[in-house]
Scaffold this motif. Structure first.
Motif, PDB file in Angstrom:
ATOM      1  N   VAL A 150      -3.690  -7.878 -10.502  1.00 51.78           N
ATOM      2  CA  VAL A 150      -5.109  -7.638 -10.244  1.00 51.78           C
ATOM      3  C   VAL A 150      -5.725  -8.912  -9.647  1.00 51.78           C
ATOM      4  O   VAL A 150      -6.510  -8.855  -8.688  1.00 51.78           O
ATOM      5  CB  VAL A 150      -5.850  -7.229 -11.544  1.00 51.78           C
ATOM      6  N   ASP A 151      -5.324 -10.059 -10.173  1.00 47.90           N
ATOM      7  CA  ASP A 151      -5.812 -11.335  -9.652  1.00 47.90           C
ATOM      8  C   ASP A 151      -5.411 -11.486  -8.179  1.00 47.90           C
ATOM      9  O   ASP A 151      -6.211 -11.923  -7.343  1.00 47.90           O
ATOM     10  CB  ASP A 151      -5.189 -12.473 -10.475  1.00 47.90           C
ATOM     11  N   CYS A 152      -4.187 -11.111  -7.887  1.00 44.18           N
ATOM     12  CA  CYS A 152      -3.691 -11.149  -6.504  1.00 44.18           C
ATOM     13  C   CYS A 152      -4.590 -10.291  -5.616  1.00 44.18           C
ATOM     14  O   CYS A 152      -5.052 -10.729  -4.564  1.00 44.18           O
ATOM     15  CB  CYS A 152      -2.249 -10.620  -6.471  1.00 44.18           C
ATOM     16  N   HIS A 153      -4.851  -9.079  -6.078  1.00 46.91           N
ATOM     17  CA  HIS A 153      -5.666  -8.135  -5.313  1.00 46.91           C
ATOM     18  C   HIS A 153      -7.072  -8.692  -5.051  1.00 46.91           C
ATOM     19  O   HIS A 153      -7.548  -8.705  -3.911  1.00 46.91           O
ATOM     20  CB  HIS A 153      -5.736  -6.808  -6.066  1.00 46.91           C
ATOM     21  N   ILE A 154      -7.710  -9.185  -6.113  1.00 50.44           N
ATOM     22  CA  ILE A 154      -9.084  -9.689  -5.989  1.00 50.44           C
ATOM     23  C   ILE A 154      -9.135 -10.871  -5.010  1.00 50.44           C
ATOM     24  O   ILE A 154      -9.957 -10.889  -4.079  1.00 50.44           O
ATOM     25  CB  ILE A 154      -9.637 -10.121  -7.370  1.00 50.44           C
ATOM     26  N   ASN A 155      -8.219 -11.832  -5.212  1.00 47.86           N
ATOM     27  CA  ASN A 155      -8.217 -13.017  -4.339  1.00 47.86           C
ATOM     28  C   ASN A 155      -7.878 -12.665  -2.902  1.00 47.86           C
ATOM     29  O   ASN A 155      -8.475 -13.190  -1.968  1.00 47.86           O
ATOM     30  CB  ASN A 155      -7.196 -14.046  -4.840  1.00 47.86           C
ATOM     31  N   ASN A 156      -6.908 -11.755  -2.740  1.00 50.64           N
ATOM     32  CA  ASN A 156      -6.490 -11.445  -1.379  1.00 50.64           C
ATOM     33  C   ASN A 156      -7.558 -10.675  -0.614  1.00 50.64           C
ATOM     34  O   ASN A 156      -7.780 -10.924   0.569  1.00 50.64           O
ATOM     35  CB  ASN A 156      -5.166 -10.682  -1.378  1.00 50.64           C
ATOM     36  N   LEU A 157      -8.232  -9.758  -1.318  1.00 51.04           N
ATOM     37  CA  LEU A 157      -9.316  -9.020  -0.651  1.00 51.04           C
ATOM     38  C   LEU A 157     -10.402 -10.014  -0.234  1.00 51.04           C
ATOM     39  O   LEU A 157     -10.862  -9.998   0.907  1.00 51.04           O
ATOM     40  CB  LEU A 157      -9.881  -7.944  -1.593  1.00 51.04           C
ATOM     41  N   TYR A 158     -10.747 -10.908  -1.149  1.00 54.80           N
ATOM     42  CA  TYR A 158     -11.787 -11.900  -0.840  1.00 54.80           C
ATOM     43  C   TYR A 158     -11.374 -12.748   0.372  1.00 54.80           C
ATOM     44  O   TYR A 158     -12.127 -12.894   1.332  1.00 54.80           O
ATOM     45  CB  TYR A 158     -12.048 -12.811  -2.053  1.00 54.80           C
ATOM     46  N   LYS A 188     -16.890  -5.146   0.236  1.00 54.21           N
ATOM     47  CA  LYS A 188     -15.956  -5.989   0.998  1.00 54.21           C
ATOM     48  C   LYS A 188     -15.146  -5.123   1.957  1.00 54.21           C
ATOM     49  O   LYS A 188     -14.926  -5.478   3.113  1.00 54.21           O
ATOM     50  CB  LYS A 188     -15.023  -6.746   0.052  1.00 54.21           C
ATOM     51  N   ASN A 189     -14.683  -3.970   1.448  1.00 50.35           N
ATOM     52  CA  ASN A 189     -13.930  -3.052   2.304  1.00 50.35           C
ATOM     53  C   ASN A 189     -14.772  -2.564   3.480  1.00 50.35           C
ATOM     54  O   ASN A 189     -14.268  -2.422   4.598  1.00 50.35           O
ATOM     55  CB  ASN A 189     -13.426  -1.859   1.481  1.00 50.35           C
ATOM     56  N   GLU A 190     -16.063  -2.319   3.224  1.00 55.13           N
ATOM     57  CA  GLU A 190     -16.956  -1.860   4.298  1.00 55.13           C
ATOM     58  C   GLU A 190     -17.163  -2.947   5.351  1.00 55.13           C
ATOM     59  O   GLU A 190     -17.179  -2.665   6.550  1.00 55.13           O
ATOM     60  CB  GLU A 190     -18.297  -1.401   3.707  1.00 55.13           C
ATOM     61  N   ILE A 191     -17.316  -4.193   4.883  1.00 55.66           N
ATOM     62  CA  ILE A 191     -17.476  -5.308   5.836  1.00 55.66           C
ATOM     63  C   ILE A 191     -16.237  -5.383   6.726  1.00 55.66           C
ATOM     64  O   ILE A 191     -16.316  -5.499   7.954  1.00 55.66           O
ATOM     65  CB  ILE A 191     -17.686  -6.651   5.093  1.00 55.66           C
ATOM     66  N   TRP A 193     -14.113  -3.029   7.407  1.00 57.80           N
ATOM     67  CA  TRP A 193     -14.092  -1.844   8.270  1.00 57.80           C
ATOM     68  C   TRP A 193     -14.955  -2.079   9.508  1.00 57.80           C
ATOM     69  O   TRP A 193     -14.548  -1.793  10.632  1.00 57.80           O
ATOM     70  CB  TRP A 193     -14.586  -0.630   7.468  1.00 57.80           C
ATOM     71  N   GLY A 194     -16.137  -2.675   9.274  1.00 58.01           N
ATOM     72  CA  GLY A 194     -17.062  -2.997  10.365  1.00 58.01           C
ATOM     73  C   GLY A 194     -16.470  -3.994  11.351  1.00 58.01           C
ATOM     74  O   GLY A 194     -16.879  -4.064  12.509  1.00 58.01           O
ATOM     75  N   LEU A 195     -15.498  -4.788  10.868  1.00 59.41           N
ATOM     76  CA  LEU A 195     -14.867  -5.773  11.744  1.00 59.41           C
ATOM     77  C   LEU A 195     -13.536  -5.235  12.306  1.00 59.41           C
ATOM     78  O   LEU A 195     -12.728  -5.973  12.876  1.00 59.41           O
ATOM     79  CB  LEU A 195     -14.610  -7.081  10.967  1.00 59.41           C
ATOM     80  N   GLY A 196     -13.337  -3.930  12.092  1.00 66.63           N
ATOM     81  CA  GLY A 196     -12.148  -3.280  12.654  1.00 66.63           C
ATOM     82  C   GLY A 196     -10.872  -3.490  11.841  1.00 66.63           C
ATOM     83  O   GLY A 196      -9.761  -3.372  12.354  1.00 66.63           O
ATOM     84  N   VAL A 197     -11.058  -3.813  10.553  1.00 66.78           N
ATOM     85  CA  VAL A 197      -9.869  -4.018   9.710  1.00 66.78           C
ATOM     86  C   VAL A 197      -9.847  -2.997   8.577  1.00 66.78           C
ATOM     87  O   VAL A 197     -10.841  -2.819   7.883  1.00 66.78           O
ATOM     88  CB  VAL A 197      -9.859  -5.449   9.087  1.00 66.78           C
ATOM     89  N   ASN A 198      -8.724  -2.287   8.433  1.00 68.98           N
ATOM     90  CA  ASN A 198      -8.549  -1.395   7.288  1.00 68.98           C
ATOM     91  C   ASN A 198      -7.686  -2.135   6.267  1.00 68.98           C
ATOM     92  O   ASN A 198      -6.496  -2.367   6.486  1.00 68.98           O
ATOM     93  CB  ASN A 198      -7.872  -0.106   7.744  1.00 68.98           C
ATOM     94  N   TYR A 199      -8.331  -2.506   5.144  1.00 69.71           N
ATOM     95  CA  TYR A 199      -7.617  -3.339   4.165  1.00 69.71           C
ATOM     96  C   TYR A 199      -6.317  -2.698   3.694  1.00 69.71           C
ATOM     97  O   TYR A 199      -5.320  -3.390   3.481  1.00 69.71           O
ATOM     98  CB  TYR A 199      -8.507  -3.639   2.953  1.00 69.71           C
ATOM     99  N   ASN A 200      -6.318  -1.374   3.575  1.00 70.19           N
ATOM    100  CA  ASN A 200      -5.112  -0.694   3.094  1.00 70.19           C
ATOM    101  C   ASN A 200      -3.944  -0.790   4.070  1.00 70.19           C
ATOM    102  O   ASN A 200      -2.810  -0.493   3.707  1.00 70.19           O
ATOM    103  CB  ASN A 200      -5.414   0.778   2.781  1.00 70.19           C
ATOM    104  N   CYS A 201      -4.237  -1.189   5.296  1.00 72.01           N
ATOM    105  CA  CYS A 201      -3.158  -1.356   6.273  1.00 72.01           C
ATOM    106  C   CYS A 201      -2.592  -2.783   6.264  1.00 72.01           C
ATOM    107  O   CYS A 201      -1.628  -3.073   6.973  1.00 72.01           O
ATOM    108  CB  CYS A 201      -3.631  -0.995   7.679  1.00 72.01           C
ATOM    109  N   GLU A 202      -3.192  -3.650   5.483  1.00 74.64           N
ATOM    110  CA  GLU A 202      -2.647  -5.016   5.355  1.00 74.64           C
ATOM    111  C   GLU A 202      -1.293  -4.909   4.654  1.00 74.64           C
ATOM    112  O   GLU A 202      -1.082  -4.021   3.830  1.00 74.64           O
ATOM    113  CB  GLU A 202      -3.598  -5.889   4.510  1.00 74.64           C
ATOM    114  N   GLU A 203      -0.396  -5.850   4.952  1.00 72.95           N
ATOM    115  CA  GLU A 203       0.945  -5.783   4.370  1.00 72.95           C
ATOM    116  C   GLU A 203       0.906  -5.822   2.847  1.00 72.95           C
ATOM    117  O   GLU A 203       0.106  -6.548   2.256  1.00 72.95           O
ATOM    118  CB  GLU A 203       1.789  -6.966   4.867  1.00 72.95           C
ATOM    119  N   GLU A 204       1.804  -5.042   2.245  1.00 70.73           N
ATOM    120  CA  GLU A 204       1.840  -4.956   0.777  1.00 70.73           C
ATOM    121  C   GLU A 204       2.114  -6.306   0.119  1.00 70.73           C
ATOM    122  O   GLU A 204       1.640  -6.571  -0.972  1.00 70.73           O
ATOM    123  CB  GLU A 204       2.905  -3.957   0.334  1.00 70.73           C
TER     124      GLU A 204
END
Ligand code: ATP
Ligand code: ATP
Ligand code: MG
Ligand code: MG
Ligand code: MG
Ligand code: MG
Length: 266
Positions: A150-158, A188-191, A193-204
């Motif tokens: 979860v820490d990985c997820h939070i930091n990486n999204l940020y 954060k996901n919406e921001i 998206w607005g910049l043309g990035v889909n977070y779920n498409c980032e490498e696992e």
């Protein structure tokens, strides 16, 4: 100097054997890697060379110490799991943590030029701290790894949004920081998206971290009359999940990037 008049100083040492019958997790973490990564020009938010070097060092450590069951890594940290039955170094905390962290660091430094051929190591050289924690139940161990993930997820999204705002959005670092202040994952996901990035498409491997584990292989012993599967004792690397695999034998450690549970929100 055995039995000398100086021998008494040994009695000042305190026993530090970790609690018996508990899982041991040893986590190491890079010292000041925020600065270290900047000084060595890591690409932001995620440098693939750096994560590969971390994973390679952990893999080599698992090969050196068969008692290590598995490892989970993210950013500049790695957690290593030892079984409740391990007697490695009589479960002495200082011996375990110092051996693991120094061996890991030695591999990290030794293999640096392979992963960073154009980036010579500069002083202060990389170093890691380490701590040991005992967990009494499998649930606790699972929750431990979920916590790190979860820490990985939070930091990486940020970090992903932060650098997208800087690189794609043209914001200064301070502006990006204040733009993100108080935002939840959804925003954060919406921001992004607005910049043309889909977070779920980032490498696992960035979103979920990396796992180093042992591949279990069947050992077959050929008898004069019949071929029988043997129950080779593998006391050091049997996990609860493997109890039914009596013939399982540990072989080389393998890395799986981005394996693990689904993200848990923040
Ligand atoms: P401390 O000594 O307290 O651990 P630190 O600077 O190492 O301080 P951490 O919270 O451990 O702080 O964060 C590690 C930092 O290392 C990350 O914030 C990031 O800046 C950097 N880092 C680690 N791995 C990578 C990578 N693969 N790519 C880019 N940067 C990385
Ligand atoms: P442990 O892992 O328990 O410490 P060890 O093999 O390292 O086991 P030590 O009691 O620490 O045992 O002894 C270190 C050994 O390393 C010495 O006995 C010696 O054989 C070797 N050694 C260390 N330094 C030197 C040196 N400068 N020249 C030659 N041999 C050395
Ligand atoms: Mg830290
Ligand atoms: Mg660190
Ligand atoms: Mg860290
Ligand atoms: Mg020695």
């Amino acid at each position: 100097m055995a039995n000398s008049k100086y021998e008494y100083v040994k009695s000042f040492e305190r026993p530090d054997n970790l609690l018996p019958n508990t899982w041991i997790v040893i986590r190491l973490d890079g010292r000041g890697f925020h600065k270290f990564s900047a000084r060595h020009n890591f690409s932001k938010p995620n440098d693939p060379r750096a994560i590969s070097l971390m994973n390679h060092s952990a893999t080599l450590l698992l090969r050196d110490l068969p008692e290590l069951l598995l490892a989970y890594g993210v950013s500049d940290e790695f957690s290593f799991l030892l079984s409740p039955q391990t007697t490695l170094f009589e479960r002495r905390e200082a011996k375990l943590t110092s051996t693991i962290v120094s061996t890991f660091t030695a591999y990290y430094v030794h293999h640096w030029p392979t992963y960073f051929p154009t980036e010579p190591l500069k002083e202060p050289l990389p170093s890691f701290d380490a701590r040991a924690v005992c967990y009494p139940s499998v649930t606790n161990v699972r929750d431990y790894f979920s916590w790190r993930q979860v820490d990985c997820h939070i930091n990486n999204l940020y970090n992903t949004v932060f650098w997208a705002l800087v690189v794609k959005g043209g914001l200064g670092r301070t502006e990006a920081e204040s733009r993100l202040k108080g935002t939840l994952a959804k925003e954060k996901n919406e921001i992004l998206w607005g910049l043309g990035v889909n977070y779920n498409c980032e490498e696992e491997k960035w979103r979920k971290g990396s796992v180093v584990f042992r591949e279990l292989k069947k050992s077959v012993e050929v008898d004069a009359t019949t071929a029988t599967e043997t129950t080779t004792p593998t006391t050091t690397t049997t996990t609860p999940a493997d109890k039914n695999t009596a013939t399982a034998q540990p072989s080389d450690a393998v890395v799986q990037e981005g394996d693990g549970e689904d993200d848990e929100g923040d």
